[in-house]
Design a protein around this motif. Structure first.
Motif, short mmCIF file in Angstrom:
data_model
loop_
_atom_site.label_atom_id
_atom_site.label_comp_id
_atom_site.label_asym_id
_atom_site.label_seq_id
_atom_site.Cartn_x
_atom_site.Cartn_y
_atom_site.Cartn_z
N GLY C 54 70.85 -13.45 92.09
CA GLY C 54 71.77 -13.93 90.80
C GLY C 54 71.53 -13.21 89.60
N TYR C 55 70.22 -12.84 89.65
CA TYR C 55 69.87 -12.44 88.18
C TYR C 55 69.39 -11.16 87.99
CZ TYR C 55 70.76 -17.33 86.76
OH TYR C 55 71.44 -18.48 86.79
N ALA C 56 68.81 -10.59 89.18
CA ALA C 56 68.59 -9.19 89.18
C ALA C 56 69.26 -8.31 90.19
CB ALA C 56 66.86 -9.17 89.46
N ILE C 181 65.15 -17.95 82.77
CA ILE C 181 66.58 -17.57 82.41
C ILE C 181 66.91 -17.57 80.99
CG2 ILE C 181 69.10 -18.21 82.73
CD1 ILE C 181 68.25 -19.16 85.70
N TYR C 182 66.49 -18.41 80.22
CA TYR C 182 66.74 -18.60 79.00
C TYR C 182 66.14 -17.82 77.92
CZ TYR C 182 70.34 -21.73 80.52
OH TYR C 182 71.66 -22.18 81.16
N SER C 183 64.74 -17.20 78.66
CA SER C 183 64.18 -16.36 77.67
C SER C 183 64.65 -15.08 77.54
CB SER C 183 62.64 -16.41 78.38
OG SER C 183 62.61 -15.56 79.45
N ARG C 184 63.92 -14.21 76.80
CA ARG C 184 64.09 -12.83 76.58
C ARG C 184 64.47 -11.99 78.07
NH1 ARG C 184 63.06 -8.60 72.89
NH2 ARG C 184 62.44 -6.66 74.14
N VAL C 185 63.43 -12.37 78.86
CA VAL C 185 63.51 -11.68 80.17
C VAL C 185 64.78 -12.13 80.89
CG1 VAL C 185 62.54 -11.16 82.44
CG2 VAL C 185 61.11 -11.94 80.30
N GLY C 186 65.18 -13.33 80.95
CA GLY C 186 66.60 -13.66 81.61
C GLY C 186 67.67 -12.98 80.96
N ARG C 187 67.89 -13.04 79.50
CA ARG C 187 68.91 -12.02 78.90
C ARG C 187 69.05 -10.75 79.46
NH1 ARG C 187 67.17 -15.20 74.58
NH2 ARG C 187 66.06 -13.42 73.70
N GLY C 188 67.81 -10.19 79.26
CA GLY C 188 67.48 -8.71 79.86
C GLY C 188 68.03 -8.75 81.38
N LEU C 189 67.72 -9.77 82.27
CA LEU C 189 68.05 -9.58 83.44
C LEU C 189 69.39 -9.89 83.81
CD1 LEU C 189 65.38 -11.95 85.37
CD2 LEU C 189 65.99 -9.58 85.53
N ARG C 190 70.35 -10.79 83.05
CA ARG C 190 71.73 -10.68 83.04
C ARG C 190 72.45 -9.50 82.58
NH1 ARG C 190 72.74 -16.01 80.15
NH2 ARG C 190 70.24 -15.90 79.94
N ALA C 191 71.99 -8.86 81.54
CA ALA C 191 72.34 -7.57 81.24
C ALA C 191 72.38 -6.40 82.27
CB ALA C 191 71.31 -7.13 80.07
N ILE C 192 71.19 -6.47 83.13
CA ILE C 192 71.19 -5.60 84.22
C ILE C 192 72.06 -5.84 85.15
CG2 ILE C 192 69.42 -4.93 86.11
CD1 ILE C 192 67.25 -5.80 84.49
N HIS C 193 72.40 -7.10 85.50
CA HIS C 193 73.21 -7.58 86.50
C HIS C 193 74.59 -6.94 85.85
CE1 HIS C 193 74.39 -9.69 90.14
NE2 HIS C 193 75.04 -10.30 89.40
N GLU C 194 74.98 -7.12 84.78
CA GLU C 194 76.50 -6.70 84.09
C GLU C 194 76.48 -5.12 84.26
OE1 GLU C 194 78.96 -8.60 83.55
OE2 GLU C 194 77.70 -10.07 84.02
N GLY C 203 67.38 -0.59 75.81
CA GLY C 203 66.01 -0.85 75.84
C GLY C 203 65.61 -1.77 76.64
N VAL C 204 66.34 -2.31 77.46
CA VAL C 204 65.63 -3.22 78.45
C VAL C 204 65.03 -2.51 79.55
CG1 VAL C 204 66.34 -5.10 80.32
CG2 VAL C 204 67.69 -4.61 78.12
N PRO C 205 63.87 -2.92 79.87
CA PRO C 205 62.90 -2.28 80.77
C PRO C 205 63.50 -2.84 82.29
CG PRO C 205 61.52 -3.90 79.88
CD PRO C 205 62.95 -3.87 79.22
N THR C 206 64.39 -2.09 82.68
CA THR C 206 65.11 -2.77 83.88
C THR C 206 64.29 -2.73 85.12
OG1 THR C 206 65.91 -0.55 84.35
CG2 THR C 206 67.60 -2.08 83.42
N ALA C 207 63.73 -1.67 85.47
CA ALA C 207 62.85 -1.63 86.83
C ALA C 207 61.85 -2.55 86.74
CB ALA C 207 62.34 -0.37 87.11
N CYS C 208 61.17 -2.60 85.49
CA CYS C 208 59.89 -3.57 85.22
C CYS C 208 60.39 -5.01 85.37
CB CYS C 208 59.45 -3.34 83.80
SG CYS C 208 58.15 -4.47 83.57
N TYR C 209 61.31 -5.30 84.79
CA TYR C 209 62.07 -6.90 85.03
C TYR C 209 62.19 -6.91 86.44
CZ TYR C 209 62.65 -7.90 80.23
OH TYR C 209 62.32 -8.21 78.83
N VAL C 211 61.22 -5.77 89.23
CA VAL C 211 59.88 -5.90 89.95
C VAL C 211 59.30 -7.28 89.61
CG1 VAL C 211 57.57 -4.83 90.55
CG2 VAL C 211 59.36 -3.39 90.28
N GLN C 212 59.39 -7.40 88.45
CA GLN C 212 58.68 -8.73 88.28
C GLN C 212 59.17 -10.01 88.83
OE1 GLN C 212 58.69 -9.29 83.72
NE2 GLN C 212 57.05 -7.78 83.81
N ILE C 213 60.83 -10.06 88.76
CA ILE C 213 61.33 -11.12 89.52
C ILE C 213 61.23 -10.93 90.90
CG2 ILE C 213 63.71 -11.75 90.15
CD1 ILE C 213 62.77 -12.62 87.49
#
Lengths: 294, 390, 325
Positions: C54-56, C181-194, C203-209, C211-213
């Protein structure tokens, strides 16, 4: 030693050609739609079971059964595109993956209910006994497998490079919007791709059944290994798939013979992972430019 | 108008009759509270070819017993759950039988994996469980298997019987091939473990997956060490492939032994003439008609075969025999000691000379299986049918 | 955590806390507590998978493999090497994390469905290894007599104790996920999804996020696997095959990929469906699963969770309507 090596080679090439046929099925659909059809392996299973039904229950001659099974599976491919994939044309990649997985589960489940869980058999295409080559055994059916797949490959390359429809399909693969602008009915081409790839899968299923029997549960593994061949050969690359299929089959067979027969099934998958990680364009594809062309 | 009333009367009487037909017990049969027996079988999923005949057999026996008046007047209520060949589900099903249905004794599960997943449940709840699966781990170590029994012979019996026969034929060097399912793995363990005892050397040890489409590579490798016999131990289509490839590779002069898993007529059909001469140890339930009349099991086997085949119009399978054995053990226990979990356990542990489908059972506190390799017969495929091996 | 989540959290907590009290007193559902223990274990897996799907925006077909890595690590370390189960659990999670990282880094650098394929192949390989390494894993016949869990010298044997322990772990995992989800990482993730490109250019490190998830989801699965091992006390490879990976994906799809609550709901519903309600379908079960998956993907992309606001909306509308009259 030499005899064993020859025997492993024959065995490896036989399954390898089947993997190649599955891989070609993946490629046809991928080329036109960029969808990876996870149900591809089930087409092989359906082909084999349909043929067993035509021969065993309707008592058709084997050759008629071959074509009947191919056509019947083609219809399944038609239904899959027309009633499922077309509905999901706006879905994301994630949904498409899940949809094709769902279709594969449905096909597998229906096959289980329709044919039961027992394996089904098919008589060999020709009745003569095995041929001995330097101590190794070559079953006549293996020759049929080579022959039929060679025919399929030749016919396909003819189709894609000479015929009107084939060229139109290639155009869709290149650029769907441009293709639509010059008047090519893209949806029909997608439909054709599904029918074609289902039929090729079915043909592979029918020719392998006399050697290996067929049951409802075979599809997933054949599909996975075929996919390994498709990736290794470069997704969308036609001859690459053929070569990669044979490489995988041989690798498997040698692994079973010289290393460990238990890990045989893992070989193709390890190849798949390695290819994905280190050479995602495949062994025989050269960079993204040819990713979508034959 | 009057006529209409008459019709209503007749209809009412008919309805009453139908109701009474179902409600009233048969003549001379007093209603006692039913005895419950729980059962867990793999009726669907990959193990369905085992679980389905078991379910059918169990249902048939319960009906027969109830028709004859039940156990000391108590009808049997059989509660069957399907574990779908899944360990998690079988674990839950047994818990459900213990908690919700409060059964005094449980038969099944069908397969080893599922049985092992419920052993600890039965132990903790102190409920006797009679498994239909083969693995020796189900009843060993005996200290932590107080409440668990099994009615299927162990793979060591099958391997022992095979080796006995080989020894009598002067075979000393063999090649084995097993599949990577639980069935094949367990067979391999026993074959390797017992070989030295019988003075047999295993010159080739090959494995393959249950989905494999060609076993030529494995057989070629075995052929290269020139064994005196080949043993194939697998389940499903690979058993047929082994026979076909063995024939095609021209290895007909080397006898092929199959495991007891091959003992299904369907396999003979699929192999056709290629199967001639294949040897395998089988439980007597498979070859009832071939047994001598003096054989103690002959009677129960022929009875079971007849009623099963009459009722379901299909040949019996040896797996149904496991259900027969376990259910009749449970019934015998209920008959003697009533629905008391601890007493049933003690009763089964003391049971001697129980004549079943798979042998004559002699349970002891050290042996919760009660069978030996002598409960098997060596069988050869002859003219597309079983025959006792010479 | 926003207000809605807080309410849902309290509501679900109450429901979970009260459930055994009700179930154990009603004869015909007394065994539901056992089912809920498994549902809790599977919820852990589906929570991780939900974060990934859902988020990545990625799908993993190897959750059963990570589940199996956790389960077998626990089984081997405790029964063969004599470790304490509580030490074996993080060890298993560590192994799963490492493996996930090794697969995730190359696969997630690529676009589209590469992770799906890589995980599909990887899942099958793990299944083969579990069946082949007989010396360690017991091979296809599996392992038995694995020790159970102990808390401060007190052995966990009753179902109710297991129930409360598992569900408190689920709640902790849920809290953590909500926090992410409500942290910086979560916002970044939702941005990736969009829109991945846009996110990257912001500037969202997409690949890094991603992999982390993926690693996080593997860790959750492995922990769930450990609990499973010590609860059932035996293992065999059949519980970790491709079908289980598909089931986990189905749990998330049915519940709703965009909602963590949906993931838990999906896990509970499917566990009950598989063990209790769908038993009548028996052999048709595989068809029912396929149909459910297809319908969820085609007609209900948001899953059951997406229906909740709609139902509440309808309810509220009719309520205000009534009040006006």
């Amino acid at each position: 030693m030499g005899t064993d090596f020859l025997q492993y080679t024959i065995t490896g090439l036989t399954v390898g050609v089947i993997y190649a046929m599955v891989a070609i099925g993946y490629n046809i659909i991928y080329n036109v739609t960029e969808i990876i059809n996870f149900a591809q392996g089930e087409f092989v299973m359906l082909g084999g079971l349909f043929a067993a039904f035509f021969v065993g229950t309707l008592h058709l001659p084997v050759f008629l059964a071959f074509f009947a099974a191919v056509i019947a599976t083609g219809c399944v491919g038609f239904a899959m595109e027309r009633f499922v994939i077309r509905r999901a044309r706006n879905a994301g990649v994630l949904s498409l993956i899940i949809i094709t997985i769902a279709v594969s589960i449905l096909l597998k489940g229906s096959a289980m209910l329709g044919y039961g869980k027992d394996p089904h058999c098919l008589p060999a295409f020709s009745t003569r006994g095995p041929i001995m080559i330097a101590g190794a055994v070559l079953q006549p059916q293996v020759l049929w497998i080579f022959g039929v797949s060679a025919l399929v490959v030749i016919a396909l390359s003819f189709f894609f490079h000479r015929s009107f429809y084939g060229k139109a399909m290639l155009a869709c693969a290149d650029n769907p919007i441009a293709a639509r602008m010059v008047g090519i009915p893209v949806r029909q081409m997608v439909l054709l791709a599904f029918i074609l790839s289902a039929s090729i899968g079915a043909a592979a299923g029918v020719i392998i059944t006399p050697i290996s029997l067929m049951d409802y549960d075979r599809g997933a593994m054949l599909g996975l290994k075929g996919f390994g061949a498709a990736v290794l050969g470069g997704l969308g690359n036609f001859y690459g798939a053929l070569l990669a299929g044979c490489v995988l089959g041989l690798a498997e067979s040698y692994c079973a013979g010289y290393l460990s027969s238990g890990y045989k099934d893992a070989v193709a998958l390890i190849f798949l992972l390695l290819a994905l990680f280190f050479k995602p364009e495949g062994l025989f594809g050269s960079e993204a430019a040819t990713l979508k062309k034959f | 108008m009057r006529r209409l009333k008459k019709w209503w009367g007749a209809a009412g009487l008919l309805l009453l009759g139908i109701l009474f037909h179902f409600a009233a017990p048969p003549f001379g049969w007093t209603v006692e509270s039913p005895y419950r027996i729980g059962a867990v079988f793999s009726i669907t999923g990959v193990g369905s070819f085992l679980g389905e005949p078991e379910k059918k057999t169990a249902e048939m026996i319960v009906e027969e017993v109830n028709q004859k008046g039940g156990i000391n007047g108590h009808p049997i209520e059989l509660i069957i759950y399907d574990d779908e060949s899944d360990a998690t589900k079988s674990n839950l099903a047994v818990k459900k039988l213990i908690k919700k249905d409060e059964v005094p004794v449980i038969i099944g599960p069908t397969r080893s994996g599922e049985s092992l997943a419920v052993v600890s449940v039965a132990e903790e709840a102190h409920v006797p469980l009679i498994s239909c699966a083969a693995s020796y781990k189900i009843v060993t170590p005996i200290e932590s298997r107080k409440w668990v029994f099994k009615v299927a012979g162990s793979d060591s019996h099958v391997a022992g019987k095979m080796y006995d026969y080989m020894k009598s034929k002067g075979i000393q060097k063999i090649g084995i091939m097993t599949d990577s399912t639980g069935f094949g793995a367990s067979g391999r363990e026993e074959l390797l473990r017992l070989a030295p005892e019988y003075g047999i050397t295993i010159a080739a040890d090959e494995r393959y997956g249950p989905q494999d489409t060609d076993l030529s590579a494995q057989l070629t490798k075995i052929r290269s060490v020139q064994p005196q016999a080949v043993v194939n131990w697998s389940i499903g289509p690979t058993q047929v492939l082994a026979v076909k490839n063995w024939r095609d590779l021209g290895m007909g002069y080397t006898p092929l032994f199959q495991s007891h898993g091959f003992g299904n007529r369907k396999n003979l059909e699929l192999c056709g003439t290629a199967a001639e001469g294949v040897l395998l140890p089988l439980a007597r339930v498979n070859v009832g008609a071939l047994l001598a009349d003096a054989q103690p099991q002959k009677k129960v086997i022929m009875e079971y075969t007849k009623s099963y085949e009459d009722r379901y119009k299909e040949p019996i399978s040896s797996f149904g025999g496991h259900a027969w054995d376990s259910l009749h053990l449970a019934i015998a226990a209920l008959k003697s000691v009533g629905p008391d979990r601890a007493k049933i356990r003690d009763f089964i542990e003391k049971t001697q000379k129980f004549v079943g489908q798979h042998g004559v059972f002699n349970f002891t506190p050290q042996d919760h299986n009660g069978l030996s390799k002598d409960d098997l017969e060596m069988v050869v495929v002859k003219n597309g049918d079983w025959a006792l091996a010479p | 955590m926003n207000k809605k989540d807080r309410w849902a959290f309290v509501g679900m907590g109450l429901l979970i806390a009260v459930f055994p009290g009700v179930a154990l007193n009603v004869k015909c559902i007394s065994h539901y507590v056992d089912v809920m223990v498994f549902a809790g274990i599977f919820s852990l897996v589906s929570l991780g998978l939900c974060m990934l799907m859902g988020y990545a925006g990625q799908v993993s077909m190897a959750q059963a493999a990570f589940f199996g890595i956790g389960a077998y690590s626990s089984g081997i370390l405790t029964s063969r090497l004599g470790w304490n189960p509580w030490m074996a659990m993080p060890a298993g999670a560590g192994v799963a994390a490492l493996v996930a990282w090794i697969i995730g880094v190359p696969a997630l650098r690529l676009k589209g469905h590469y992770l799906a394929m890589a995980t599909l192949g990887f899942g099958v390989i793990v299944h083969i290894i579990l069946g082949e390494e007989v010396k360690w894993t017991g091979g296809p016949s599996g392992m038995v007599d694995i020790p159970g869990l102990q808390i401060a010298g007190w052995k966990l044997t009753s179902e109710v104790a297991w129930y409360y322990m598992i569900w408190s772990v689920v709640f902790m995992a849920l809290l953590f996920c909500l926090h992410v989800i409500y942290s910086r990482v979560g916002r970044g993730l939702r941005a990736i999804h969009e829109e991945e490109m846009a996110a990257e250019s912001m500037g969202v490190p997409t690949a890094c996020y991603k992999v982390q998830i993926f690693v996080f989801s593997a860790i959750l699965s492995a922990i769930a696997g450990s609990f499973y091992t010590h609860y059932v006390t035996c293992l065999n490879p059949g519980s970790f095959n491709l079908m289980w990976s598909i089931r986990f994906v189905l749990m998330v799809m049915v519940g709703g990929t965009q909602s963590l609550w949906g993931a838990i709901l999906g896990a509970v519903l499917l566990t009950f469906a598989g063990n209790e309600w769908l038993q009548i379908f028996s052999d048709f079960e595989i068809l029912v699963y396929g149909a459910m998956l297809l319908c969820a993907a085609l007609f209900l992309p948001g899953g059951l969770a997406s229906l909740v606001p709609k139902v509440i909306g309808v309810f509220r509308n009719s309520l205000t309507h009534l009040c006006k009259r």
